[in-house]
Structure formats: structure tokens, C-alpha cells
Design a protein around this motif. Sequence first.
Motif, PDB file in Angstrom:
ATOM      1  N   THR A 165       0.607  -1.361  -0.058  1.00  0.00           N
ATOM      2  CA  THR A 165      -0.069  -0.005   0.045  1.00  0.00           C
ATOM      3  C   THR A 165       0.920   1.216   0.075  1.00  0.00           C
ATOM      4  OG1 THR A 165      -1.671  -1.202   1.031  1.00  0.00           O
ATOM      5  CG2 THR A 165      -1.833   1.364   1.371  1.00  0.00           C
ATOM      6  N   PHE A 166       1.835   1.160   0.781  1.00  0.00           N
ATOM      7  CA  PHE A 166       2.900   2.240   0.711  1.00  0.00           C
ATOM      8  C   PHE A 166       3.435   2.563  -0.662  1.00  0.00           C
ATOM      9  CE2 PHE A 166       7.156   4.155   1.539  1.00  0.00           C
ATOM     10  CZ  PHE A 166       6.791   5.063   2.083  1.00  0.00           C
ATOM     11  N   LEU A 167       3.918   1.438  -1.157  1.00  0.00           N
ATOM     12  CA  LEU A 167       4.413   1.509  -2.363  1.00  0.00           C
ATOM     13  C   LEU A 167       3.476   2.123  -3.488  1.00  0.00           C
ATOM     14  CD1 LEU A 167       6.688  -1.590  -2.395  1.00  0.00           C
ATOM     15  CD2 LEU A 167       7.643   0.540  -2.110  1.00  0.00           C
ATOM     16  N   LEU A 168       2.603   1.754  -3.375  1.00  0.00           N
ATOM     17  CA  LEU A 168       1.238   2.055  -4.333  1.00  0.00           C
ATOM     18  C   LEU A 168       1.114   3.455  -4.136  1.00  0.00           C
ATOM     19  CD1 LEU A 168      -0.950   1.148  -6.574  1.00  0.00           C
ATOM     20  CD2 LEU A 168      -2.255   0.584  -4.557  1.00  0.00           C
ATOM     21  N   LEU A 169       1.055   4.021  -2.759  1.00  0.00           N
ATOM     22  CA  LEU A 169       1.128   5.349  -2.714  1.00  0.00           C
ATOM     23  C   LEU A 169       2.053   6.252  -3.376  1.00  0.00           C
ATOM     24  CD1 LEU A 169       0.372   7.088   0.749  1.00  0.00           C
ATOM     25  CD2 LEU A 169       2.164   7.967  -0.561  1.00  0.00           C
ATOM     26  N   LEU A 170       3.487   5.831  -3.275  1.00  0.00           N
ATOM     27  CA  LEU A 170       4.483   6.469  -3.807  1.00  0.00           C
ATOM     28  C   LEU A 170       4.301   6.165  -5.654  1.00  0.00           C
ATOM     29  CD1 LEU A 170       7.399   5.107  -1.641  1.00  0.00           C
ATOM     30  CD2 LEU A 170       6.177   7.399  -1.634  1.00  0.00           C
ATOM     31  N   ALA A 171       4.005   5.243  -5.931  1.00  0.00           N
ATOM     32  CA  ALA A 171       3.710   5.160  -7.252  1.00  0.00           C
ATOM     33  C   ALA A 171       2.709   5.865  -7.905  1.00  0.00           C
ATOM     34  CB  ALA A 171       3.170   3.618  -7.795  1.00  0.00           C
ATOM     35  N   PHE A 172       1.516   6.085  -7.169  1.00  0.00           N
ATOM     36  CA  PHE A 172       0.642   7.049  -7.593  1.00  0.00           C
ATOM     37  C   PHE A 172       1.065   8.740  -7.604  1.00  0.00           C
ATOM     38  CE2 PHE A 172      -3.198   4.392  -5.877  1.00  0.00           C
ATOM     39  CZ  PHE A 172      -3.492   3.916  -7.290  1.00  0.00           C
ATOM     40  N   CYS A 173       1.988   9.010  -6.724  1.00  0.00           N
ATOM     41  CA  CYS A 173       2.450  10.421  -6.524  1.00  0.00           C
ATOM     42  C   CYS A 173       3.188  10.637  -7.834  1.00  0.00           C
ATOM     43  CB  CYS A 173       3.111  10.568  -5.270  1.00  0.00           C
ATOM     44  SG  CYS A 173       2.050  10.571  -3.638  1.00  0.00           S
ATOM     45  N   VAL A 174       4.342   9.703  -7.933  1.00  0.00           N
ATOM     46  CA  VAL A 174       5.391   9.833  -8.951  1.00  0.00           C
ATOM     47  C   VAL A 174       4.371   9.814 -10.368  1.00  0.00           C
ATOM     48  CG1 VAL A 174       7.335   8.792 -10.254  1.00  0.00           C
ATOM     49  CG2 VAL A 174       7.108   8.827  -7.591  1.00  0.00           C
ATOM     50  N   SER A 175       3.566   8.671 -10.633  1.00  0.00           N
ATOM     51  CA  SER A 175       2.870   8.810 -11.842  1.00  0.00           C
ATOM     52  C   SER A 175       1.878   9.978 -12.049  1.00  0.00           C
ATOM     53  CB  SER A 175       1.806   7.545 -11.934  1.00  0.00           C
ATOM     54  OG  SER A 175       2.355   6.355 -11.851  1.00  0.00           O
ATOM     55  N   GLY A 176       1.679  10.715 -10.916  1.00  0.00           N
ATOM     56  CA  GLY A 176       0.762  11.834 -11.041  1.00  0.00           C
ATOM     57  C   GLY A 176       1.766  13.142 -11.473  1.00  0.00           C
ATOM     58  N   PHE A 177       2.809  13.149 -10.752  1.00  0.00           N
ATOM     59  CA  PHE A 177       3.548  14.419 -11.029  1.00  0.00           C
ATOM     60  C   PHE A 177       4.278  14.169 -12.530  1.00  0.00           C
ATOM     61  CE2 PHE A 177       3.712  14.837  -6.630  1.00  0.00           C
ATOM     62  CZ  PHE A 177       3.625  16.360  -6.502  1.00  0.00           C
ATOM     63  N   SER A 178       4.694  13.105 -12.801  1.00  0.00           N
ATOM     64  CA  SER A 178       5.094  12.635 -14.263  1.00  0.00           C
ATOM     65  C   SER A 178       4.291  13.082 -15.237  1.00  0.00           C
ATOM     66  CB  SER A 178       5.739  11.293 -14.345  1.00  0.00           C
ATOM     67  OG  SER A 178       5.820  10.925 -15.586  1.00  0.00           O
ATOM     68  N   TYR A 179       3.053  12.549 -15.199  1.00  0.00           N
ATOM     69  CA  TYR A 179       1.874  12.732 -16.145  1.00  0.00           C
ATOM     70  C   TYR A 179       1.619  14.202 -16.236  1.00  0.00           C
ATOM     71  CZ  TYR A 179      -2.501  13.325 -18.317  1.00  0.00           C
ATOM     72  OH  TYR A 179      -3.664  13.626 -19.010  1.00  0.00           O
ATOM     73  N   ALA A 180       1.573  15.011 -15.312  1.00  0.00           N
ATOM     74  CA  ALA A 180       1.614  16.227 -15.106  1.00  0.00           C
ATOM     75  C   ALA A 180       2.374  17.340 -16.200  1.00  0.00           C
ATOM     76  CB  ALA A 180       1.083  16.938 -13.930  1.00  0.00           C
ATOM     77  N   LEU A 181       3.862  16.780 -15.895  1.00  0.00           N
ATOM     78  CA  LEU A 181       4.709  17.377 -16.515  1.00  0.00           C
ATOM     79  C   LEU A 181       4.777  17.279 -17.955  1.00  0.00           C
ATOM     80  CD1 LEU A 181       7.718  16.976 -13.922  1.00  0.00           C
ATOM     81  CD2 LEU A 181       6.489  19.114 -14.540  1.00  0.00           C
ATOM     82  N   ARG A 182       4.399  15.727 -18.202  1.00  0.00           N
ATOM     83  CA  ARG A 182       4.453  15.021 -19.804  1.00  0.00           C
ATOM     84  C   ARG A 182       3.653  16.155 -20.661  1.00  0.00           C
ATOM     85  NH1 ARG A 182       1.937  11.190 -22.383  1.00  0.00           N
ATOM     86  NH2 ARG A 182       0.907  10.528 -20.463  1.00  0.00           N
ATOM     87  N   VAL A 183       2.292  16.364 -19.899  1.00  0.00           N
ATOM     88  CA  VAL A 183       1.455  17.151 -20.994  1.00  0.00           C
ATOM     89  C   VAL A 183       1.443  18.324 -21.064  1.00  0.00           C
ATOM     90  CG1 VAL A 183      -0.444  14.830 -20.635  1.00  0.00           C
ATOM     91  CG2 VAL A 183      -0.568  16.786 -19.118  1.00  0.00           C
ATOM     92  N   THR A 184       2.274  19.117 -20.108  1.00  0.00           N
ATOM     93  CA  THR A 184       2.415  20.364 -20.026  1.00  0.00           C
ATOM     94  C   THR A 184       3.621  20.910 -20.598  1.00  0.00           C
ATOM     95  OG1 THR A 184       2.945  20.444 -17.792  1.00  0.00           O
ATOM     96  CG2 THR A 184       0.699  20.819 -18.380  1.00  0.00           C
ATOM     97  N   ILE A 185       4.722  21.121 -19.483  1.00  0.00           N
ATOM     98  CA  ILE A 185       6.166  21.823 -19.994  1.00  0.00           C
ATOM     99  C   ILE A 185       6.647  20.588 -21.028  1.00  0.00           C
ATOM    100  CG2 ILE A 185       7.222  20.658 -17.756  1.00  0.00           C
ATOM    101  CD1 ILE A 185       9.025  23.314 -17.820  1.00  0.00           C
ATOM    102  N   PHE A 186       6.749  19.465 -20.730  1.00  0.00           N
ATOM    103  CA  PHE A 186       7.440  18.526 -21.435  1.00  0.00           C
ATOM    104  C   PHE A 186       6.427  18.082 -23.118  1.00  0.00           C
ATOM    105  CE2 PHE A 186       9.877  16.990 -17.642  1.00  0.00           C
ATOM    106  CZ  PHE A 186      10.658  17.839 -18.027  1.00  0.00           C
ATOM    107  N   ASP A 187       5.716  18.715 -23.245  1.00  0.00           N
ATOM    108  CA  ASP A 187       4.910  18.584 -24.331  1.00  0.00           C
ATOM    109  C   ASP A 187       5.099  19.688 -25.560  1.00  0.00           C
ATOM    110  OD1 ASP A 187       2.586  16.980 -25.751  1.00  0.00           O
ATOM    111  OD2 ASP A 187       1.667  18.955 -25.790  1.00  0.00           O
TER     112      ASP A 187
END
Length: 290
Positions: free
Chosen positions: A26-48
Motif C-alpha cells: 500500500t505504501f509503495l502504491l502511494l508512492l507510485a501514484f504520486c510519481v505517476s501523477g507528477f510525471s503525467y502532469a509534466l508530460r502533458v504540459t512543460i514537456f509537451d
Amino acid sequence: MELSRRKKPVYLQKEQRGHGLTRLMTFLLLLAFCVSGFSYALRVTIFDESTVQQFVTQKEFVQEVNQKLNTVLAATAQEYNIPSRLTTGLLTEKQVKADLTTAISNIYAGKTQPVDTVLIQQQVKKNLQEKATALSIPTDNSIYQTAVSTLLSGLQSELQTELNTQKLAQPIKDFTAARRVNQQVGIIALSLTVVLLVLLLLSERNFWNWLHYLGLAALPAGIIILLGSYLLTALPLTERLSQLEFDLSGLAGSVIDLTAKQLNLVGVCLFAVGVVGLLLGWIGRRQQRS
């Protein structure tokens, strides 16, 4: 006679180990959610690329760049004895917009020389010819042709100096590397999320328990991402950009605001998933016990 230590039953020990593994996932899933969320936001904005091009080619910024470049070109043209009637508006806003679009494409392609100075030279030459023709200035004499040729030959170094193209090389390399790392991290985090969700379901073998732990991971992840969005807009990240040759603070501020909106969207979605997961998990587990 020594009293023997009481040992917990074997099934309780296994249950505790099972809960410990579930908490870890569950803790690892929390971290994965956070990293995925930040990565996605960057990918569709500043890195797009297309998103940034839309901001860079906004009318206000194009006008600012056009005015600055035309001022430099006019001063350079006068140094090479070009008639003053021809030195105004050597680049049009349409041409500058196309040049900016090309520059952004070159940056996202990893090219350390994003500004196509050869293209700008051709644009200036064409505009000079059209202005001279409109003003009935003869262009077939050797004096005019020599002046224009000398201007165009010295224009490239002037543009490179004014635009600080040499200083852009390392930031472009860093940006390209960061974009690549973000893409790789996003893929790894998303894959880890899927794997952990499957393992969590296999470990619990109970859909309601799975929803419960999904909620436990998604809810705090959403809060963390929302907090990151707030900090992104609260910190003075654009102050240094206002001191550059072109004031990029407004442009960067718009991109940051868009990134923050994406983070808000991801954070709210995860928060909602967390609330729904905890609520449904609680209802389902309660019904099973009754």
C-alpha cells in the motif's frame, strides 16, 4: 521452574506477516501514484511540444520578440549603410511566429542551436527586396547589393550574440535529459502501479479489502499532489526569468499555471478514488462480517 514464553498461534503470525506485506504494498502504491501523477502532469504540459508552442506563439510574446528583433536588425542595417527607409519592420510578426515555432521544435528535438539564423537571413533579404521595390529604390546597382550582402553576412553573428544562442546549449541538453528521465520514470511508475494493484488483489483475495487498501493509497497521494500544485504556484519561480533579454516571466507563469491545473486534476481524481475506495471497502467489509 521457568515459565515458558507464550507463543502466538501460527495462524496469527502468518496473518501479521500478511498484513505487514499488505501495508508495504500500500505504501509503495502511494508512492507510485504520486510519481505517476507528477510525471503525467509534466508530460502533458512543460514537456509537451505542442502545448509549449501554443504559449510561445501567443500574440503578446510574438509582438515583444518581433519588436526586439526589429530593433536589433534596424541598428545593424544602419551600420551597413542600408537606407533608413528600409530598416523598419525587417521581420513581420507572421515570420517571427514561424521562427519561434521552429525554435521550439528544435529544442524538443534536442538541437543545441534552436534559432535558425539562416532562415532569418533569408526573411530579411526578402523583406528588404520587397521594401526597396515598393519605394522604387534601385536594387540592381553594386552599392546596394554589396551593402545587403555585407549586412546578411554579419547578421548571423549579431543574432547569435543578441539571442545568446551559445548559452542555450547546456540548458537545452539539461531539458532534453530531464524530459527523457521524466518519460522513463513515468513508464516505470505506471507499470509499478499496475503490478502493485494486481499483487494487492492476489494477496488479499478479497475485492472489498482491495478497495480499502486502494483508498488508503490513493487518498494521501491525492493530497500530496494537491499540496505540490499549491507550492508550484506559491513559490517565486519566475522572478529570475524577468531579468533575461526577453521577459519570460509571464510566459513561464502561464506554463506553471497550466501544470498546476493538471496537478489539481490528478490530485482531485486520486482523492476521489481514495474516498470512494475507502467508503465502498468499509461497506463491503462490514456486510461480510455481519
